[in-house]
Write a protein that holds these residues in place. Structure first.
Motif, short mmCIF file in Angstrom:
data_model
loop_
_atom_site.label_atom_id
_atom_site.label_comp_id
_atom_site.label_asym_id
_atom_site.label_seq_id
_atom_site.Cartn_x
_atom_site.Cartn_y
_atom_site.Cartn_z
N LEU A 12 0.76 -1.11 -0.01
CA LEU A 12 0.02 0.08 0.12
C LEU A 12 0.89 1.49 -0.02
O LEU A 12 0.70 2.12 -0.71
CB LEU A 12 -0.90 0.04 1.37
CG LEU A 12 -2.07 1.09 1.29
CD1 LEU A 12 -3.12 0.71 -0.01
CD2 LEU A 12 -2.80 0.88 2.58
N LEU A 50 1.35 3.93 -2.84
CA LEU A 50 1.07 5.53 -2.65
C LEU A 50 2.56 6.20 -2.93
O LEU A 50 2.39 7.20 -3.75
CB LEU A 50 1.22 5.89 -1.24
CG LEU A 50 1.26 7.30 -0.70
CD1 LEU A 50 -0.10 7.95 -1.34
CD2 LEU A 50 1.15 7.40 0.88
N TYR A 83 2.43 6.65 -7.00
CA TYR A 83 1.34 7.78 -7.20
C TYR A 83 2.03 9.06 -7.12
O TYR A 83 1.91 10.01 -8.09
CB TYR A 83 0.26 7.45 -6.45
CG TYR A 83 -1.04 8.88 -6.78
CD1 TYR A 83 -1.72 8.81 -7.95
CD2 TYR A 83 -0.78 9.76 -5.78
CE1 TYR A 83 -2.63 10.11 -8.29
CE2 TYR A 83 -1.69 11.12 -6.32
CZ TYR A 83 -2.52 11.15 -7.44
OH TYR A 83 -3.19 12.11 -7.78
N ILE A 88 -3.93 13.87 0.52
CA ILE A 88 -4.40 12.70 -0.23
C ILE A 88 -5.19 12.08 0.91
O ILE A 88 -6.09 11.49 0.70
CB ILE A 88 -3.41 12.04 -0.78
CG1 ILE A 88 -2.99 12.89 -2.16
CG2 ILE A 88 -3.87 10.66 -1.36
CD1 ILE A 88 -1.70 12.16 -2.70
N LEU A 89 -4.49 11.98 2.17
CA LEU A 89 -4.95 11.18 3.21
C LEU A 89 -6.15 11.38 3.93
O LEU A 89 -7.03 10.86 4.32
CB LEU A 89 -3.66 10.82 4.30
CG LEU A 89 -2.50 10.01 3.82
CD1 LEU A 89 -1.57 10.20 4.77
CD2 LEU A 89 -2.88 8.79 3.38
N PRO A 132 -10.07 11.82 0.95
CA PRO A 132 -10.21 10.68 -0.06
C PRO A 132 -11.08 10.90 -1.09
O PRO A 132 -10.86 10.51 -2.09
CB PRO A 132 -10.35 9.62 1.17
CG PRO A 132 -10.98 10.26 2.16
CD PRO A 132 -10.33 11.26 2.32
N TYR A 144 -9.62 13.20 -3.45
CA TYR A 144 -8.53 12.48 -4.25
C TYR A 144 -8.92 11.03 -4.46
O TYR A 144 -8.16 9.88 -4.56
CB TYR A 144 -7.35 12.34 -3.42
CG TYR A 144 -6.81 13.85 -3.18
CD1 TYR A 144 -5.96 14.32 -4.37
CD2 TYR A 144 -7.10 14.48 -2.54
CE1 TYR A 144 -5.34 15.58 -4.44
CE2 TYR A 144 -6.33 15.79 -2.15
CZ TYR A 144 -5.67 16.41 -3.37
OH TYR A 144 -5.01 17.75 -3.25
N ARG A 145 -10.07 10.78 -4.99
CA ARG A 145 -10.53 9.45 -5.20
C ARG A 145 -10.07 8.63 -6.27
O ARG A 145 -9.92 7.42 -6.33
CB ARG A 145 -12.19 9.46 -5.46
CG ARG A 145 -12.79 10.14 -6.51
CD ARG A 145 -14.35 10.32 -6.52
NE ARG A 145 -14.81 11.46 -7.38
CZ ARG A 145 -14.96 12.70 -7.16
NH1 ARG A 145 -14.61 13.10 -5.90
NH2 ARG A 145 -15.60 13.51 -8.30
N TRP A 173 -6.85 7.70 -4.79
CA TRP A 173 -7.01 6.30 -4.20
C TRP A 173 -7.52 5.04 -4.91
O TRP A 173 -6.98 3.87 -4.52
CB TRP A 173 -7.96 6.50 -3.05
CG TRP A 173 -7.54 7.28 -1.89
CD1 TRP A 173 -7.62 8.63 -1.47
CD2 TRP A 173 -6.56 6.68 -0.92
NE1 TRP A 173 -6.80 8.76 -0.45
CE2 TRP A 173 -6.33 7.73 0.13
CE3 TRP A 173 -5.98 5.51 -0.77
CZ2 TRP A 173 -5.37 7.69 1.05
CZ3 TRP A 173 -5.22 5.23 0.32
CH2 TRP A 173 -4.99 6.07 1.28
N ILE A 194 -4.05 3.90 -6.06
CA ILE A 194 -3.39 3.31 -5.01
C ILE A 194 -3.95 2.08 -4.60
O ILE A 194 -3.04 0.98 -4.40
CB ILE A 194 -3.11 4.48 -3.76
CG1 ILE A 194 -2.47 5.59 -4.35
CG2 ILE A 194 -2.64 3.69 -2.64
CD1 ILE A 194 -2.89 6.81 -3.43
N ILE A 195 -5.18 1.88 -4.28
CA ILE A 195 -5.72 0.68 -4.09
C ILE A 195 -5.46 -0.64 -5.30
O ILE A 195 -4.84 -1.69 -5.13
CB ILE A 195 -7.25 0.86 -3.58
CG1 ILE A 195 -7.38 1.50 -2.40
CG2 ILE A 195 -7.80 -0.76 -3.61
CD1 ILE A 195 -8.72 2.10 -2.25
#
Length: 231
Positions: free
Chosen positions: A163, A167, A170, A196-197, A200, A203-204, A207, A210-211
């Motif tokens: 993860l 990040l 990105y 970003i954190l 969310p 910044y979908r 994310w 990232i996911i």
């Protein structure tokens, strides 16, 4: 025979020639670099000249874990081990970042002078080497971490690392930061990551990538790890 034995002994002392895996990695890396050199000679342009540098950054975390794996007293040097672990975390995204260089096959950074199949082979060569370096390095760090936390489940170590890798990929690809910015531009880097954190929904898209990439890299790692055990 004596000269041959001395040469073999010398090769074993070299970090990048110590084992069969290291020798294959070195050969594969040299092949990619030769592809870049041949392209420069053929086209007269420096397109993809950054690829060897990206691969050098990808080699740093592998160097760290390879060196740590050759040491024997990490369980008694927890502070030192923690320092190297943090340094490793800062650089390990570089190994997986090279996968995104596949974007350059059809973007504005490509001059489209060389045949497309050649550029595909060139970029894939670096992406593959970066991926191998990353997976090997994660595996080595997993073994080191097991010495400190022997009862940890595999995924408790692996997915958080992947993860953070995603990040980092990105942040490197879209925010254009690199590992050195932790020292040279820490406030801006920290601010953008915190954004970003903390937001969310805004910044979908970030994310989503990232996911997606964290799951992809986890599956890649587990697949290669299981295949290597079954062969």
């Amino acid at each position: 025979m004596n000269r041959k034995s001395n040469f073999q002994l010398y090769c074993r002392r070299l970090f990048f020639l110590q084992g069969e895996t290291d020798r294959l990695l070195t050969l594969s890396i040299l092949f990619g670099c030769l592809l870049v050199l041949a392209r420069i000679i053929y086209t007269g342009r420096l397109t993809f000249i950054s690829m060897p540098w990206n691969l050098f950054l990808a080699y740093i975390p592998y160097f760290i874990t390879k060196w740590m794996s050759n040491q024997s007293l990490w369980t008694k040097r927890r502070i030192t081990a923690l320092f190297f672990f943090v340094a490793w975390l800062l650089f390990i995204p570089n190994s997986f970042y090279i996968i995104t260089d596949l974007f350059h096959l059809n973007d504005q950074q490509n001059d489209f002078i060389a045949p497309q199949w050649y550029d595909l082979a060139l970029i894939l060569s670096f992406a593959w080497n970066g991926l191998l370096l990353g997976i090997l390095s994660v595996r080595q760090m997993e073994k080191i971490a097991k010495q400190f936390f022997p009862f940890w489940n595999e995924m408790l170590f692996l997915y958080p690392v992947m993860l953070l890798n995603a990040l980092g990929v990105y942040v490197g690809r879209y925010l254009r930061f690199n590992s050195w910015d932790v020292l040279t531009n820490p406030f801006q880097l920290g601010h953008d990551i915190a954004d970003i954190l903390l937001h969310p929904l805004i910044y979908r898209y970030a994310w989503g990538m990232i996911i997606c990439f964290s799951i992809l890299m986890t599956l890649m790692y587990l697949s290669i790890k299981r295949i290597s055990k079954s062969i």
